[in-house]
Design a protein around this motif. Structure first.
Motif, PDB file in Angstrom:
ATOM      1  N   ALA A  69      17.334  97.179  52.051  1.00 41.24           N
ATOM      2  CA  ALA A  69      18.733  97.425  51.702  1.00 41.24           C
ATOM      3  C   ALA A  69      18.854  98.282  50.454  1.00 41.24           C
ATOM      4  O   ALA A  69      19.777  99.093  50.338  1.00 41.24           O
ATOM      5  CB  ALA A  69      19.448  96.087  51.509  1.00 41.24           C
ATOM      6  N   SER A  70      17.930  98.137  49.519  1.00 45.74           N
ATOM      7  CA  SER A  70      17.981  98.914  48.280  1.00 45.74           C
ATOM      8  C   SER A  70      17.836 100.407  48.523  1.00 45.74           C
ATOM      9  O   SER A  70      18.236 101.221  47.689  1.00 45.74           O
ATOM     10  CB  SER A  70      16.880  98.444  47.322  1.00 45.74           C
ATOM     11  OG  SER A  70      15.594  98.613  47.917  1.00 45.74           O
ATOM     12  N   GLU A  71      17.265 100.787  49.676  1.00 47.46           N
ATOM     13  CA  GLU A  71      17.113 102.198  50.033  1.00 47.46           C
ATOM     14  C   GLU A  71      18.162 102.640  51.049  1.00 47.46           C
ATOM     15  O   GLU A  71      18.076 103.737  51.589  1.00 47.46           O
ATOM     16  CB  GLU A  71      15.706 102.437  50.582  1.00 47.46           C
ATOM     17  CG  GLU A  71      14.598 102.172  49.574  1.00 47.46           C
ATOM     18  CD  GLU A  71      13.215 102.356  50.161  1.00 47.46           C
ATOM     19  OE1 GLU A  71      13.124 102.897  51.304  1.00 47.46           O
ATOM     20  OE2 GLU A  71      12.232 101.974  49.506  1.00 47.46           O
ATOM     21  N   GLY A  72      19.133 101.805  51.318  1.00 43.59           N
ATOM     22  CA  GLY A  72      20.205 102.146  52.245  1.00 43.59           C
ATOM     23  C   GLY A  72      20.177 101.382  53.536  1.00 43.59           C
ATOM     24  O   GLY A  72      21.203 101.190  54.179  1.00 43.59           O
ATOM     25  N   GLY A  73      18.960 100.958  53.959  1.00 43.79           N
ATOM     26  CA  GLY A  73      18.859 100.183  55.188  1.00 43.79           C
ATOM     27  C   GLY A  73      19.169 100.995  56.433  1.00 43.79           C
ATOM     28  O   GLY A  73      18.637 102.080  56.646  1.00 43.79           O
ATOM     29  N   ILE A  74      20.081 100.493  57.273  1.00 41.72           N
ATOM     30  CA  ILE A  74      20.399 101.136  58.546  1.00 41.72           C
ATOM     31  C   ILE A  74      21.816 101.719  58.517  1.00 41.72           C
ATOM     32  O   ILE A  74      22.651 101.303  57.725  1.00 41.72           O
ATOM     33  CB  ILE A  74      20.279 100.154  59.719  1.00 41.72           C
ATOM     34  CG1 ILE A  74      21.331  99.033  59.617  1.00 41.72           C
ATOM     35  CG2 ILE A  74      18.871  99.564  59.779  1.00 41.72           C
ATOM     36  CD1 ILE A  74      21.405  98.135  60.837  1.00 41.72           C
ATOM     37  N   TRP A  75      22.058 102.689  59.396  1.00 44.90           N
ATOM     38  CA  TRP A  75      23.413 103.230  59.559  1.00 44.90           C
ATOM     39  C   TRP A  75      23.881 103.149  61.017  1.00 44.90           C
ATOM     40  O   TRP A  75      24.977 103.586  61.347  1.00 44.90           O
ATOM     41  CB  TRP A  75      23.508 104.655  59.040  1.00 44.90           C
ATOM     42  CG  TRP A  75      22.644 105.677  59.723  1.00 44.90           C
ATOM     43  CD1 TRP A  75      21.338 105.950  59.467  1.00 44.90           C
ATOM     44  CD2 TRP A  75      23.038 106.600  60.759  1.00 44.90           C
ATOM     45  NE1 TRP A  75      20.874 106.970  60.294  1.00 44.90           N
ATOM     46  CE2 TRP A  75      21.908 107.393  61.084  1.00 44.90           C
ATOM     47  CE3 TRP A  75      24.240 106.826  61.432  1.00 44.90           C
ATOM     48  CZ2 TRP A  75      21.939 108.390  62.055  1.00 44.90           C
ATOM     49  CZ3 TRP A  75      24.266 107.831  62.406  1.00 44.90           C
ATOM     50  CH2 TRP A  75      23.127 108.599  62.699  1.00 44.90           C
ATOM     51  N   GLY A  76      23.053 102.527  61.857  1.00 44.03           N
ATOM     52  CA  GLY A  76      23.451 102.371  63.250  1.00 44.03           C
ATOM     53  C   GLY A  76      22.630 101.311  63.954  1.00 44.03           C
ATOM     54  O   GLY A  76      21.497 101.016  63.564  1.00 44.03           O
ATOM     55  N   VAL A  77      23.210 100.710  64.985  1.00 43.59           N
ATOM     56  CA  VAL A  77      22.533  99.736  65.843  1.00 43.59           C
ATOM     57  C   VAL A  77      22.503 100.327  67.250  1.00 43.59           C
ATOM     58  O   VAL A  77      23.548 100.676  67.805  1.00 43.59           O
ATOM     59  CB  VAL A  77      23.264  98.381  65.852  1.00 43.59           C
ATOM     60  CG1 VAL A  77      22.512  97.383  66.739  1.00 43.59           C
ATOM     61  CG2 VAL A  77      23.417  97.834  64.436  1.00 43.59           C
ATOM     62  N   GLN A  78      21.320 100.424  67.824  1.00 44.46           N
ATOM     63  CA  GLN A  78      21.137 101.059  69.126  1.00 44.46           C
ATOM     64  C   GLN A  78      21.149 100.038  70.260  1.00 44.46           C
ATOM     65  O   GLN A  78      20.828  98.862  70.082  1.00 44.46           O
ATOM     66  CB  GLN A  78      19.793 101.802  69.151  1.00 44.46           C
ATOM     67  CG  GLN A  78      19.666 102.899  68.093  1.00 44.46           C
ATOM     68  CD  GLN A  78      20.410 104.150  68.458  1.00 44.46           C
ATOM     69  OE1 GLN A  78      21.594 104.276  68.170  1.00 44.46           O
ATOM     70  NE2 GLN A  78      19.735 105.089  69.102  1.00 44.46           N
ATOM     71  N   HIS A  79      21.486 100.530  71.450  1.00 46.26           N
ATOM     72  CA  HIS A  79      21.308  99.811  72.711  1.00 46.26           C
ATOM     73  C   HIS A  79      22.129  98.529  72.805  1.00 46.26           C
ATOM     74  O   HIS A  79      21.603  97.435  73.026  1.00 46.26           O
ATOM     75  CB  HIS A  79      19.822  99.511  72.955  1.00 46.26           C
ATOM     76  CG  HIS A  79      18.941 100.721  72.947  1.00 46.26           C
ATOM     77  ND1 HIS A  79      19.256 101.863  73.648  1.00 46.26           N
ATOM     78  CD2 HIS A  79      17.762 100.968  72.312  1.00 46.26           C
ATOM     79  CE1 HIS A  79      18.298 102.764  73.453  1.00 46.26           C
ATOM     80  NE2 HIS A  79      17.400 102.256  72.642  1.00 46.26           N
ATOM     81  N   LEU A  80      23.439  98.668  72.702  1.00 43.59           N
ATOM     82  CA  LEU A  80      24.321  97.509  72.812  1.00 43.59           C
ATOM     83  C   LEU A  80      24.337  96.923  74.223  1.00 43.59           C
ATOM     84  O   LEU A  80      24.761  95.776  74.405  1.00 43.59           O
ATOM     85  CB  LEU A  80      25.748  97.895  72.415  1.00 43.59           C
ATOM     86  CG  LEU A  80      25.939  98.392  70.978  1.00 43.59           C
ATOM     87  CD1 LEU A  80      27.421  98.651  70.706  1.00 43.59           C
ATOM     88  CD2 LEU A  80      25.369  97.415  69.954  1.00 43.59           C
TER      89      LEU A  80
END
Length: 317
Positions: A64-75
């Motif tokens: 998280a300190s580096e930004g982590g994720i900006w999307g979740v794939q394959h709903l």
């Protein structure tokens, strides 16, 4: 009824307000929040990671300190806990009716694609299940996408750029419909209206990849339940503001989907779709769609594209 296709062809995008009701938004927001928490905790293996813009993404999310994720794939993956809610939305008449208009699927064709002929002969389904993902706010740092077209490299010269744009949208129509639907207020998408029908100007070609004031740019503003359908080769970028410190609620939850048209641009569309890895699970025994007969036909059309080995990637970075 508003002429969504005319607006899309003119501007490269069309905003449809209140496509979903508040109760529908609430249901999907709950499912999307759970999917985001699952991915951020390391319990969902498919995500988009900061600072990478295009696939392939790493298998391990940055901290998280580096930004982590900006999307979740394959709903729509069979292991996704909220799959039922997501599938009911993705294959809903609210979405597919707009898709059919934008792809030029006529009323007679679309009606027959959902039914059978006299005598029981099954009709061909014209639409193809493609991608359904979720765009979220990074946790601790802002993240920006550079100016791009989804399937035209920025390195091509003007003459090749024009050929590619014309090939991907013959007679002003694309082979797929792509959309963002906001579950929170969203101003992340920035686009240059009309740029989907022309080559870049010298100013655009020479601009900084993250230029914050591109001539003619428009910030697309969405309220919860609003959708924007856009030509994937419009000149556009994304600006993702991170979650405020100490705020437990998600500040960006935007459903990002695409639906294709069967029997069109072959390998080009297969690359755009299968580069995300959907072909690796869509033919699993437990991947059948339980959102109506049409949903299952659309899934089978995606299976026909193949598993995606060696299709490559549309863009790099």
């Amino acid at each position: 009824m508003p002429d969504y296709l005319a607006t899309l062809q003119r501007d490269g995008f069309v905003v449809i307000p209140s496509l979903l009701s508040p109760s529908e938004v609430s249901l999907l927001r709950d499912a999307a929040t759970k999917a985001t928490i699952l991915a951020r905790s390391g319990n969902w293996p498919f995500f988009r990671t900061v600072p990478k813009q295009f696939p392939p993404w790493p298998n391990v999310a940055p901290p998280a300190s580096e930004g982590g994720i900006w999307g979740v794939q394959h709903l729509l993956h069979p292991d996704m806990p909220g799959r039922t809610q997501f599938a009911n939305f993705y294959f809903s008449e609210k979405i597919l009716t707009v898709v059919e208009e934008l792809l030029g699927v006529g009323t007679a064709q679309s009606t027959s694609s959902r039914s059978t002929q006299k005598g029981g002969e099954e009709q061909e389904e014209l639409l193809v299940m493609e991608l359904f993902n979720l765009l979220v706010a990074p946790e601790t740092r802002d993240f920006e996408l550079r100016w791009h077209r989804d399937d035209v490299p920025e390195t091509v010269p003007s003459d090749e750029e024009l050929k590619l744009l014309e090939a991907k949208s013959p007679n002003g129509r694309q082979f797929h419909a792509q959309y963002n639907l906001a579950l929170c207020p969203d101003t992340s998408l920035i686009a240059v209206p009309g740029s989907h029908r022309r080559v870049r100007t010298e100013t655009e070609r020479n601009a900084d990849p993250y230029e914050s004031d591109m001539p003619g740019q428009k910030i697309v503003k969405l309220e919860p339940g609003d959708a924007v359908f856009y030509d994937s080769n419009i000149l556009h970028r994304g600006v993702y503001k991170h979650k405020p410190e100490g705020n437990g609620e998600e500040t960006r939850l935007t459903l990002h989907g695409s639906v294709g048209l069967q029997g069109t641009d072959g390998k080009v569309r297969a690359t755009a779709v299968l580069q995300h890895g959907v072909g690796k699970w869509i033919d699993r025994e437990d991947a059948a769609m339980h959102a109506g007969e049409r949903a299952e036909k659309m899934r089978r059309n995606l299976i026909a594209m193949g598993r995606g080995e060696d299709v490559g990637y549309s863009l790099q970075g």
